[in-house]
Scaffold this active site. Structure first.
Site, short mmCIF file in Angstrom:
data_model
loop_
_atom_site.label_atom_id
_atom_site.label_comp_id
_atom_site.label_asym_id
_atom_site.label_seq_id
_atom_site.Cartn_x
_atom_site.Cartn_y
_atom_site.Cartn_z
N LYS A 1 0.82 -1.21 0.00
CA LYS A 1 0.00 0.00 0.00
C LYS A 1 0.87 1.27 0.00
O LYS A 1 0.43 2.32 -0.46
CB LYS A 1 -0.93 0.02 1.21
CG LYS A 1 -1.84 -1.20 1.36
CD LYS A 1 -2.81 -1.35 0.20
CE LYS A 1 -3.96 -2.29 0.50
NZ LYS A 1 -3.59 -3.70 0.59
C1 LIG Z 1 -4.25 -4.88 0.22
C2 LIG Z 1 -3.42 -6.10 0.17
C3 LIG Z 1 -3.65 -7.10 -0.78
C4 LIG Z 1 -4.81 -7.04 -1.76
O1 LIG Z 1 -4.65 -6.01 -2.70
P1 LIG Z 1 -5.92 -5.45 -3.51
O2 LIG Z 1 -5.39 -4.33 -4.31
O3 LIG Z 1 -6.91 -5.03 -2.47
O4 LIG Z 1 -6.42 -6.59 -4.32
C5 LIG Z 1 -2.80 -8.18 -0.82
N1 LIG Z 1 -1.77 -8.29 0.05
C6 LIG Z 1 -1.52 -7.35 0.98
C7 LIG Z 1 -0.39 -7.55 1.92
C8 LIG Z 1 -2.33 -6.22 1.06
O5 LIG Z 1 -2.07 -5.28 1.99
#
Ligand SMILES: *Cc1c(COP(=O)(O)O)cnc(C)c1O
Length: 516
Positions: free
Chosen positions: A133
């Protein structure tokens, strides 16, 4: 395992004048008529009609892979983002990029590529909060502030965010003490890892609030969407000088920066002669809200030679079933897994794909989304299903996820987190079953430190007897990875946020926090 990039001096982008590009406009997935600029879409987050903003067409890259090969992460980011955010000046965009991708990341290459066995892991967890993120949320506040200035916004912007664990902390870190903003994060109580929770509840910054809701991520996300659509609340806020925006991946300002690392990864594979010019690769993405894999789909449309987009789910396998059958059905048990950031049954960004495969038909999209809201299920047409040929779905059970972490560690010494393990397992299984021999990139989305208990007990169940910080020290011993700052920070940090609320009391809670 082999780290593919040598550390390179990070190049700071220079400001050079260039001709003004054509403006790319954005539409809501639920409205055929109205268009907005990129900066307006970033400011709003969600469209007034409840739809998501999408570019009227995905732009093509105007540099070659040969040119991209030698570019730094920051330079690549500029080449990609300038095509989407056409109402940003070159100086504005480069300022945003240079302010985001700096020493907050623990490596100058920003997103290292590691070869583990026969698979390439793109490590997206080297930012401040050790999950992918950070790739988008370290730049979103800069894009938001720039957008506010461009559109003469006088109100304070209140960022409302629902989190399955990682978005919350990354958004808090990005917006903490940013003048002209406040941020309120809702996370599911009991639905995140201990490290994730500690990271959020110890967040500093006068403008930050964190609320634990009694419910799961879907409740938090639906609640936030309802607040965005609440016209009365919007008026009350405006009277107090506030307006909402979103740091969730429903915001196009989250999605666009995520396209960058797929372009970058392909160019680095080429630079390292792991692939030949033009060679197609497959990409496997551990998926929750469908943002990360949608960014890979956009990268493909921009011209990156990606063949299959493999969508990996945990036991909440709504998306796997959808790609198998064309039926999206969220009427099922919500499972709490060891990959909590993917514990999601309503994947918001799928709406952008639905809109695209419906031939950008806002009416059809609205009809299906209403069915989802009312009945929890919809089915796409056979013509729409045909357009999903590039996608594959797969899933890993809890046992398969643990086995993947265990076996990879035993074979290679590489320790991966639970989310990445879901993707690595699905990638391996896809290869065995399809006999597709293309090289495969796995999006590695979190540091194993963030999920230390699940990771360590996958390696050896006996570790379960230890407390969280003992496990972290053991993880350091077995992996050899330095313990990230993000972990050291929370060892003794003061808990600052203790608010809890029921899922149907989010509006009252927001009003209380803002004093409206
Ligand atoms: C948010 C997240 C995901 C999923 O990603 P999306 O874009 O919501 O599909 C997968 N792994 C981790 C560690 C995340 O923080």
């Amino acid at each position: 395992m082999i780290y593919l990039q040598k550390k390179k001096q990070k190049k700071v982008l220079k400001y050079e004048k260039e001709g003004k590009a054509m403006n790319l406009l954005y539409k809501s997935t639920r409205n055929a008529d109205k268009t907005v600029t990129a900066s307006e879409a970033i400011l709003k987050g969600l469209a007034d009609d409840g739809g998501l903003f999408v570019p009227v067409a995905v732009p093509k890259l105007d540099v070659t892979m040969d040119e991209l090969k030698s570019m730094s992460y920051q330079e690549t980011a500029y080449e990609v983002m300038k095509k989407f955010l056409t109402d940003f000046t070159e100086e504005e965009l480069k300022h945003c990029i240079n302010s985001a991708y700096d020493s907050k990341f623990d490596t100058e290459v920003i997103a290292p590529l590691v070869k583990v066995g026969d698979t390439y892991h793109l490590e997206l967890f080297h930012g401040a909060t050790i999950a992918f993120k950070d790739m988008a949320l370290s730049i979103l506040p800069h894009l938001m502030i720039t957008s506010a200035r461009k559109n003469q916004v006088k109100n304070d912007i209140v960022i409302l965010t629902a989190t399955s664990g990682d978005t919350g902390k990354a958004a808090l870190a990005g917006f903490a003490d940013v003048p002209g903003t406040k941020i309120i994060v809702f996370y599911p109580k009991g639905g995140v890892s201990r490290v994730q929770e500690l990271q959020m509840v110890t967040q500093k910054g006068e403008n930050t609030s964190v609320v634990a809701i009694h419910g799961n991520f879907d409740h938090a996300q639906s609640g936030v969407k309802a607040l965005f659509e609440d016209k009365e609340l919007e008026k009350e806020l405006a009277a107090k000088g506030y307006q909402f925006s979103s740091a969730n991946s429903i915001n196009i300002g989250r999605l666009v920066p995520q396209v960058v690392y797929y372009v970058y990864a392909y160019a680095k594979l080429l630079e390292n002669e792991e692939i030949q010019a033009g060679e197609e690769i497959n990409v496997t993405v551990p998926t929750g809200n469908f943002g990360n894999i949608l960014a890979a789909y956009y990268a493909k449309q921009m011209g990156v030679p990606i063949a299959k987009l493999i969508c990996a789910s945990n036991e909440n396998k709504v998306l796997f079933d959808f790609f198998q059958t064309g039926v999206y059905n969220r009427n099922r048990e919500f499972v709490l897994t060891s990959s909590p950031s993917m514990d999601i049954l309503i994947s918001s960004n799928l709406e952008r794909l639905i809109y695209t495969i419906a031939g950008q038909d806002a009416e059809k999209d609205t009809e299906l989304m209403n069915e989802l809201k009312e009945k929890g299920v919809y089915e796409i047409t056979p013509e729409m299903k045909e357009k999903l040929a590039d996608f594959r779905g797969g899933y890993a059970t809890e046992a398969e996820t643990a086995e993947m972490i265990h076996d990879t560690y035993k074979k290679t010494g590489y320790v991966m987190d639970t989310h990445t393990a879901v993707a690595a397992y699905v990638c391996k299984k896809y290869r065995e079953e399809s006999k597709d021999t293309k090289k495969c990139l796995v999006a590695s989305t979190a540091s194993p430190y963030k999920f230390a208990r699940s990771v360590m007990t996958a390696i050896d169940p006996a570790y379960d007897a230890m407390d969280e910080f003992q496990l972290i020290d053991e993880l350091h011993k077995v992996s050899g990875f330095p313990i990230p700052n993000a972990i050291e920070e929370i060892r003794d940090a003061e808990i600052r946020h203790t608010t809890e609320c029921d899922a149907d009391k989010m509006k009252e809670t927001v009003k209380k926090i803002l004093g409206v």
